[in-house]
Each structure stands twice: as C-alpha cells, then as structure tokens.
Motif scaffolding. Structure first.
Motif, PDB file in Angstrom:
ATOM      1  N   ARG A 195       0.909  -1.285  -0.121  1.00 21.68           N
ATOM      2  CA  ARG A 195      -0.564  -0.141  -0.108  1.00 21.68           C
ATOM      3  C   ARG A 195       1.145   1.378  -0.156  1.00 21.68           C
ATOM      4  O   ARG A 195       2.099   1.055   0.672  1.00 21.68           O
ATOM      5  CB  ARG A 195      -1.184  -0.273   1.430  1.00 21.68           C
ATOM      6  N   ALA A 196       0.456   2.152  -0.421  1.00 27.56           N
ATOM      7  CA  ALA A 196       1.087   3.442  -0.450  1.00 27.56           C
ATOM      8  C   ALA A 196       0.116   4.337  -0.491  1.00 27.56           C
ATOM      9  O   ALA A 196      -1.359   5.046  -0.209  1.00 27.56           O
ATOM     10  CB  ALA A 196       2.016   3.730  -1.385  1.00 27.56           C
ATOM     11  N   LEU A 197       0.159   5.662   0.525  1.00 22.94           N
ATOM     12  CA  LEU A 197      -0.817   6.476   0.657  1.00 22.94           C
ATOM     13  C   LEU A 197      -0.472   7.694  -0.330  1.00 22.94           C
ATOM     14  O   LEU A 197       0.627   8.806  -0.331  1.00 22.94           O
ATOM     15  CB  LEU A 197      -0.487   7.480   2.834  1.00 22.94           C
ATOM     16  N   TYR A 198      -1.386   8.373   0.029  1.00 27.81           N
ATOM     17  CA  TYR A 198      -1.193   9.825  -0.822  1.00 27.81           C
ATOM     18  C   TYR A 198      -2.836  10.728  -0.101  1.00 27.81           C
ATOM     19  O   TYR A 198      -3.914  10.287   0.186  1.00 27.81           O
ATOM     20  CB  TYR A 198      -1.756   9.300  -2.326  1.00 27.81           C
ATOM     21  N   GLY A 199      -2.197  12.368  -0.644  1.00 33.25           N
ATOM     22  CA  GLY A 199      -3.086  13.042   0.473  1.00 33.25           C
ATOM     23  C   GLY A 199      -2.523  14.289  -0.063  1.00 33.25           C
ATOM     24  O   GLY A 199      -1.741  15.048  -0.575  1.00 33.25           O
ATOM     25  N   LEU A 200      -3.176  15.389   1.239  1.00 37.08           N
ATOM     26  CA  LEU A 200      -2.687  16.507   1.001  1.00 37.08           C
ATOM     27  C   LEU A 200      -2.021  16.393   2.774  1.00 37.08           C
ATOM     28  O   LEU A 200      -2.614  16.381   3.582  1.00 37.08           O
ATOM     29  CB  LEU A 200      -3.954  17.307   1.003  1.00 37.08           C
ATOM     30  N   ILE A 201      -1.292  16.762   2.418  1.00 37.41           N
ATOM     31  CA  ILE A 201       0.249  16.152   3.872  1.00 37.41           C
ATOM     32  C   ILE A 201       0.472  18.096   4.759  1.00 37.41           C
ATOM     33  O   ILE A 201       1.072  18.403   3.287  1.00 37.41           O
ATOM     34  CB  ILE A 201       1.127  15.622   3.298  1.00 37.41           C
ATOM     35  N   THR A 202       0.980  17.979   5.298  1.00 39.25           N
ATOM     36  CA  THR A 202       1.141  19.514   6.058  1.00 39.25           C
ATOM     37  C   THR A 202       1.560  19.084   7.182  1.00 39.25           C
ATOM     38  O   THR A 202       1.942  18.135   7.813  1.00 39.25           O
ATOM     39  CB  THR A 202       0.358  20.854   5.749  1.00 39.25           C
ATOM     40  N   ILE A 203       1.727  20.336   8.251  1.00 42.39           N
ATOM     41  CA  ILE A 203       1.921  20.466   9.852  1.00 42.39           C
ATOM     42  C   ILE A 203       1.157  20.997  10.623  1.00 42.39           C
ATOM     43  O   ILE A 203       0.529  22.396   9.463  1.00 42.39           O
ATOM     44  CB  ILE A 203       3.443  21.154  10.226  1.00 42.39           C
TER      45      ILE A 203
END
Length: 346
Positions: free
Chosen positions: A124-132
C-alpha cells in the motif's frame, strides 16, 4: 498372493505419481537461469524488500540468479521488457491499469501495453494533502492562494492525481499561488517546515511523514470530506481506494488516525506470455516463505496478498490463488472486467 502384492505395488506407484505431479511439472518447466526485476529507484524500502524477495526466489525455484535493477518508470523498463531484457517490473497499480489500456499520458508516451500481468501484488501507498500544524490548512478548499508541492519528477501520474484532488474541492491549479515540483522528500520537508511551501499534494512515505513530525511537531494529513472522497473515487484512475489508518500506523507514521485516507497499491508485473508454471512458482515461493523477507519493513507484509484493484493477474498466479481458496468475489470480477477492457481472455 503375488497378484495381490503386485496390484498393491501398482496402486502405491500410482498414488506416488499423483503426489509428485506438481514437483514433476516444476522440474519439466523451462525455467530461466536468470530473472531481471526492475524497481523505480535504489536505496528505499521497496528496493530492499524486492532484493530480499529475489533471494527467496533463488532459494525456492530453479532460477539460479535474480537481479534487481533500479531502472525507473515504464518509459525506461517497458522497452527492455519487450526485448526480453527485463522479466518483471515494479510500478504503481493504478498507473499500470492505465498503461495496459493506453490511457492518460500513456496514449502518446507508450501506447497500450495489454500484455502486462500481475505476478506479485505489492504494498500500500498513501497519497493526499500533507502539511504541519499552524498552516491554517484544515480542508481542501484552504489551498486557495497557497504554495503547494504537487508534481513528482518522472511520474506524470501524480500531476493528474493532484489536479483531481483540487477539482474535488472546486479548485484549479490557477487557484494556487504556486504549484511546485518536488526535488526529493528531504527538501520538501525543509520547505514546509521553514515556510517556503504551505503543503504537499504527495505520496506520504513513512520517512517523509516521520521527518515532518520530528521537525514540525506533527504531520497533518488533511482528509477529504465525504463528498470529496466520492468525487475522487469517481475520477481517479482505477486502483485508488479510500481506507483508514490508525495513528502511527506501521510504516506510514501518521501522527493522528486517518478515517478517509487515499490509498493505492503497487505491484510486480510480467508479460502475459511468461510460462504459467514459472509465474506459479514465483508467487508460491514468495507467499509460502514470508519469514525470509517480510521483516524488512512493516509495509512488506502487503506483498503477495491478493486485492481487487490490481491489474489483471497472470494465469499462473490465478491458479495459485484459486488453490488457496482466495480467488473469489470482487477480485475475480475486477480481473475479468479488466481482461475484457483490453480484449484478452487471460
């Protein structure tokens, strides 16, 4: 008495012949002495996992040597596979489904390649909107007027995926202040933490997520709303799916639990004309000797596990999963639908 003894001997020999039939088939197969497996890049978890599996194939099949080479994407390994210089290749499942049919960028880049088949389902691989934290980005629409890293060099799939994510919130690329190309994950982490970039539309590799948490206090995965998730599943390439991850899921290292994560899987593919006995022997060796390679990474456990969104499975692999009692339900339906789409019987 002699006749009875002779009859018993014949029965015993017949039973023995039946019990050794699979072994005989394995021995009679024209096994290659060498296999070459292409991986996208060197030095990462996927490369290490495939290298460990290569040793298992060497140990449990007649193949004498399995070579793992970081060759890159389909534009690099496909010509070599067509020439017989590459036997198997790792790639993202959704992109391979499009590659089979010559869709998207592959229409002009390579044309349809309907001969590709899944040999080893991948991780599996994760994709998305990623920030802090502290960026003020809590939903997709908050990206308006922001600087975002969106593209990954040499992988045009993610241009389309990023634009689709924006579209799910009614945004276009022109709504962003800037859409950048990722240099590498380490640089992207620094850009986000130091304020040059607001967020990434990106794959969420474990090391990237961990570094964001270490440097930024936490990593934030912004989930799509229910409506946005529905839009994504209708418009993303076949193979993407919505799933959930607990907080600090092994390998993904997400700070908080994710209820609607955008996921996909990769895989290892070969030509449909690979000898069915060879394909069967490879997946059997991988699946039945997991202790030899599974401890490479928490994500490695996904390898060899059947799933419904995969590109069509090789007939030898289908036989293996059928014998295991796993060839049922949506897996079979999806497999048959994709075969019909590319005009193939198997």
């Amino acid at each position: 008495m002699k006749r009875r003894t002779f009859s018993i001997m014949l029965c015993s020999l017949a039973a023995a012949a039946l019990s050794f039939a699979p072994a005989c088939a394995l021995a009679d197969t024209a096994w290659p002495k060498k296999l070459v497996i292409s991986v996208p890049a060197s030095g990462n978890v996927m490369h290490m996992a495939v290298t460990a599996m290569a040793k298992t194939i060497e140990k449990h099949t007649p193949v004498e040597r399995v070579i793992v080479q970081p060759i890159g994407g389909p534009a690099s390994w496909l010509p070599k596979m067509e020439k017989g210089q590459v036997d198997l290749a790792m790639h993202a499942g959704p992109d391979t489904v499009e590659l089979l049919q010559g869709l998207g960028v592959w229409k002009t880049e390579t044309g349809a390649k309907p001969f590709l088949r899944t040999i080893i389902p991948g991780a599996r691989a994760l994709y998305g909107l990623i920030t802090i934290p502290g960026k003020g980005i809590e939903k997709y629409s908050d990206l308006k007027g922001r600087v975002v890293t969106m593209r990954q060099p040499g992988n045009p799939l993610f241009d389309r995926v990023g634009l689709t994510l924006l579209a799910s919130a009614g945004l276009k690329e022109s709504d962003l202040k800037a859409a950048l190309t990722m240099i590498n994950f380490r640089e992207m982490t620094s850009d986000i933490v130091e304020g040059r970039v607001d967020a990434a539309l990106s794959t969420g590799s474990g090391p990237f997520m961990m570094e964001l948490e270490t440097s930024g206090g936490a990593n934030v995965y912004v989930e799509p709303s229910e409506e946005e998730a529905k839009y994504l599943m209708e418009h993303l390439p076949t193979g993407f799916f919505i799933g959930s991850l607990p907080a600090h899921a092994p390998y993904f290292n997400n700070t908080s639990a994710i209820g609607r994560a955008i996921l996909y899987r990769n895989g290892i593919y070969a030509r449909a004309d690979m000898d069915p006995e060879v394909a069967y022997g490879i997946i059997k060796a991988i699946d039945e000797n997991r202790s030899e390679w599974e401890n490479i990474s928490p994500i490695a456990a996904d390898f060899g596990t059947i799933y419904e969104y995969a590109p069509p499975y090789h007939e030898g692999v289908v036989r293996y999963y059928r014998e295991k009692g796993l060839w049922t339900g949506k897996v079979v339906t999806q497999h048959e639908n994709l075969l019909k789409a590319i005009g193939a019987e198997k």
